[in-house]
Motif scaffolding. Structure first.
Motif, PDB file in Angstrom:
ATOM      1  N   MET A   1       0.902  -1.409  -0.178  1.00  0.00           N
ATOM      2  CA  MET A   1      -0.045   0.034  -0.118  1.00  0.00           C
ATOM      3  C   MET A   1       0.650   1.305   0.116  1.00  0.00           C
ATOM      4  SD  MET A   1      -2.689   1.140   2.891  1.00  0.00           S
ATOM      5  CE  MET A   1      -3.885   0.002   2.277  1.00  0.00           C
ATOM      6  N   THR A   2       0.472   2.169  -0.849  1.00  0.00           N
ATOM      7  CA  THR A   2       1.405   3.580  -0.752  1.00  0.00           C
ATOM      8  C   THR A   2       0.865   4.269   0.254  1.00  0.00           C
ATOM      9  OG1 THR A   2      -0.274   4.843  -2.038  1.00  0.00           O
ATOM     10  CG2 THR A   2       1.411   3.310  -3.306  1.00  0.00           C
ATOM     11  N   ILE A   3       1.782   5.248   0.661  1.00  0.00           N
ATOM     12  CA  ILE A   3       1.297   6.512   1.772  1.00  0.00           C
ATOM     13  C   ILE A   3       0.317   7.019   1.462  1.00  0.00           C
ATOM     14  CG2 ILE A   3       2.293   8.374   2.950  1.00  0.00           C
ATOM     15  CD1 ILE A   3       5.146   7.083   2.586  1.00  0.00           C
ATOM     16  N   HIS A   4       0.095   7.441   0.142  1.00  0.00           N
ATOM     17  CA  HIS A   4      -1.017   8.109  -0.185  1.00  0.00           C
ATOM     18  C   HIS A   4      -2.539   7.575   0.069  1.00  0.00           C
ATOM     19  CE1 HIS A   4       0.994  11.583  -1.981  1.00  0.00           C
ATOM     20  NE2 HIS A   4       1.820  10.591  -2.916  1.00  0.00           N
ATOM     21  N   LYS A   5      -2.435   6.037  -0.308  1.00  0.00           N
ATOM     22  CA  LYS A   5      -3.765   5.491   0.138  1.00  0.00           C
ATOM     23  C   LYS A   5      -3.828   4.998   1.240  1.00  0.00           C
ATOM     24  CE  LYS A   5      -3.661   3.170  -4.462  1.00  0.00           C
ATOM     25  NZ  LYS A   5      -3.732   1.704  -5.132  1.00  0.00           N
ATOM     26  N   SER A   6      -2.730   5.135   2.560  1.00  0.00           N
ATOM     27  CA  SER A   6      -3.006   4.976   3.841  1.00  0.00           C
ATOM     28  C   SER A   6      -3.413   5.869   4.717  1.00  0.00           C
ATOM     29  CB  SER A   6      -1.485   4.320   4.480  1.00  0.00           C
ATOM     30  OG  SER A   6      -0.768   5.460   4.432  1.00  0.00           O
ATOM     31  N   LYS A   7      -3.734   7.193   3.950  1.00  0.00           N
ATOM     32  CA  LYS A   7      -4.035   8.312   4.676  1.00  0.00           C
ATOM     33  C   LYS A   7      -5.506   8.118   5.329  1.00  0.00           C
ATOM     34  CE  LYS A   7      -4.106  13.220   4.581  1.00  0.00           C
ATOM     35  NZ  LYS A   7      -3.765  14.479   3.850  1.00  0.00           N
ATOM     36  N   GLY A   8      -5.551   8.191   6.631  1.00  0.00           N
ATOM     37  CA  GLY A   8      -6.776   7.995   7.396  1.00  0.00           C
ATOM     38  C   GLY A   8      -6.782   6.720   8.086  1.00  0.00           C
ATOM     39  N   LEU A   9      -5.967   5.528   7.843  1.00  0.00           N
ATOM     40  CA  LEU A   9      -6.108   4.367   8.215  1.00  0.00           C
ATOM     41  C   LEU A   9      -4.896   4.255   9.337  1.00  0.00           C
ATOM     42  CD1 LEU A   9      -6.227   2.301   4.870  1.00  0.00           C
ATOM     43  CD2 LEU A   9      -8.121   3.238   6.606  1.00  0.00           C
ATOM     44  N   GLU A  10      -5.128   3.294  10.208  1.00  0.00           N
ATOM     45  CA  GLU A  10      -3.942   2.898  11.122  1.00  0.00           C
ATOM     46  C   GLU A  10      -3.736   1.656  11.139  1.00  0.00           C
ATOM     47  OE1 GLU A  10      -5.342   4.322  14.847  1.00  0.00           O
ATOM     48  OE2 GLU A  10      -4.684   6.316  14.544  1.00  0.00           O
ATOM     49  N   PHE A  11      -2.622   1.053  11.481  1.00  0.00           N
ATOM     50  CA  PHE A  11      -1.991  -0.110  11.150  1.00  0.00           C
ATOM     51  C   PHE A  11      -1.338  -0.553  12.756  1.00  0.00           C
ATOM     52  CE2 PHE A  11      -2.313   1.334   7.074  1.00  0.00           C
ATOM     53  CZ  PHE A  11      -3.267   0.537   6.361  1.00  0.00           C
ATOM     54  N   PRO A  12      -1.237  -1.782  13.067  1.00  0.00           N
ATOM     55  CA  PRO A  12      -0.409  -2.252  14.298  1.00  0.00           C
ATOM     56  C   PRO A  12       0.928  -1.741  14.239  1.00  0.00           C
ATOM     57  CG  PRO A  12      -1.870  -4.032  13.769  1.00  0.00           C
ATOM     58  CD  PRO A  12      -2.101  -2.751  12.813  1.00  0.00           C
ATOM     59  N   ILE A  13       1.678  -2.244  12.929  1.00  0.00           N
ATOM     60  CA  ILE A  13       2.855  -2.187  12.492  1.00  0.00           C
ATOM     61  C   ILE A  13       2.985  -1.372  11.425  1.00  0.00           C
ATOM     62  CG2 ILE A  13       5.347  -3.443  12.111  1.00  0.00           C
ATOM     63  CD1 ILE A  13       3.716  -5.821  13.546  1.00  0.00           C
ATOM     64  N   VAL A  14       3.965  -0.579  11.240  1.00  0.00           N
ATOM     65  CA  VAL A  14       4.547   0.095  10.027  1.00  0.00           C
ATOM     66  C   VAL A  14       5.682   0.170   9.823  1.00  0.00           C
ATOM     67  CG1 VAL A  14       4.419   2.386   8.895  1.00  0.00           C
ATOM     68  CG2 VAL A  14       2.321   1.826  10.160  1.00  0.00           C
ATOM     69  N   TYR A  67       5.411  12.238   7.624  1.00  0.00           N
ATOM     70  CA  TYR A  67       4.539  12.441   8.835  1.00  0.00           C
ATOM     71  C   TYR A  67       3.365  11.588   8.692  1.00  0.00           C
ATOM     72  CZ  TYR A  67       1.209  14.599  11.769  1.00  0.00           C
ATOM     73  OH  TYR A  67       0.119  14.766  12.830  1.00  0.00           O
ATOM     74  N   VAL A  68       2.846  11.505   7.544  1.00  0.00           N
ATOM     75  CA  VAL A  68       1.765  10.845   7.454  1.00  0.00           C
ATOM     76  C   VAL A  68       1.791   9.149   7.490  1.00  0.00           C
ATOM     77  CG1 VAL A  68      -0.006   9.736   5.425  1.00  0.00           C
ATOM     78  CG2 VAL A  68       0.472  12.128   5.550  1.00  0.00           C
ATOM     79  N   ALA A  69       3.065   8.834   7.002  1.00  0.00           N
ATOM     80  CA  ALA A  69       3.569   7.328   7.211  1.00  0.00           C
ATOM     81  C   ALA A  69       3.638   6.897   8.708  1.00  0.00           C
ATOM     82  CB  ALA A  69       4.825   7.067   6.252  1.00  0.00           C
ATOM     83  N   MET A  70       4.245   7.891   9.362  1.00  0.00           N
ATOM     84  CA  MET A  70       4.665   7.540  10.755  1.00  0.00           C
ATOM     85  C   MET A  70       3.410   7.751  11.701  1.00  0.00           C
ATOM     86  SD  MET A  70       8.416   9.766  11.007  1.00  0.00           S
ATOM     87  CE  MET A  70       8.414   9.778  12.898  1.00  0.00           C
ATOM     88  N   ASN A  75       1.209   0.759  17.243  1.00  0.00           N
ATOM     89  CA  ASN A  75       2.094   0.230  18.309  1.00  0.00           C
ATOM     90  C   ASN A  75       3.506   0.247  18.144  1.00  0.00           C
ATOM     91  OD1 ASN A  75      -0.284  -0.805  19.710  1.00  0.00           O
ATOM     92  ND2 ASN A  75      -0.345  -2.494  18.340  1.00  0.00           N
ATOM     93  N   TYR A  76       3.943  -0.292  16.610  1.00  0.00           N
ATOM     94  CA  TYR A  76       5.468  -0.413  16.361  1.00  0.00           C
ATOM     95  C   TYR A  76       5.686   0.552  14.989  1.00  0.00           C
ATOM     96  CZ  TYR A  76       5.550  -4.174  19.481  1.00  0.00           C
ATOM     97  OH  TYR A  76       5.528  -4.648  20.741  1.00  0.00           O
ATOM     98  N   LEU A  77       6.640   1.287  14.971  1.00  0.00           N
ATOM     99  CA  LEU A  77       7.085   2.145  13.762  1.00  0.00           C
ATOM    100  C   LEU A  77       8.730   1.792  13.443  1.00  0.00           C
ATOM    101  CD1 LEU A  77       6.756   4.078  11.646  1.00  0.00           C
ATOM    102  CD2 LEU A  77       7.347   5.632  13.183  1.00  0.00           C
ATOM    103  N   PHE A  78       8.886   1.074  11.952  1.00  0.00           N
ATOM    104  CA  PHE A  78      10.114   0.664  11.921  1.00  0.00           C
ATOM    105  C   PHE A  78      10.599   1.645  10.661  1.00  0.00           C
ATOM    106  CE2 PHE A  78       8.238  -3.135  13.560  1.00  0.00           C
ATOM    107  CZ  PHE A  78       9.442  -3.598  14.298  1.00  0.00           C
TER     108      PHE A  78
END
Length: 79
Positions: A1-14, A67-70, A75-78
């Motif tokens: 998934m691209t960062i653009h498509k992930s806007k507004g969503l959240e994930f346990p691990i990024v 910023y959007v990606a982070m 829970n976790y950001l790599f």
């Protein structure tokens, strides 16, 4: 998934990969396009000025996308 498509969503691990890559900038050709216009600059002075403006815009966009990606991480950001 691209960062653009992930806007507004959240994930346990990024995972944010390729943060160290610089991309490509070829400044050797005196003939180039800028904003859809063909430009010839044998002294490359104009191209240096335009590249600086483009770099400032690109840096702002990269910071916004990072910023959007982070902020998608719950829970976790790599990086």
């Amino acid at each position: 998934m691209t960062i653009h498509k992930s806007k507004g969503l959240e994930f346990p691990i990024v995972f944010c990969s390729f943060l160290g890559s610089r991309g490509k900038n070829d400044t050797s050709d005196p003939l180039y396009t800028y904003n859809g216009n063909l430009v010839f600059d044998s002294t490359k002075i104009t191209k240096k000025i335009l590249n600086k403006l483009d770099k400032e815009r690109e840096d702002a966009e990269v910071k916004r996308l990072l910023y959007v990606a982070m902020t998608r991480a719950e829970n976790y950001l790599f990086l």
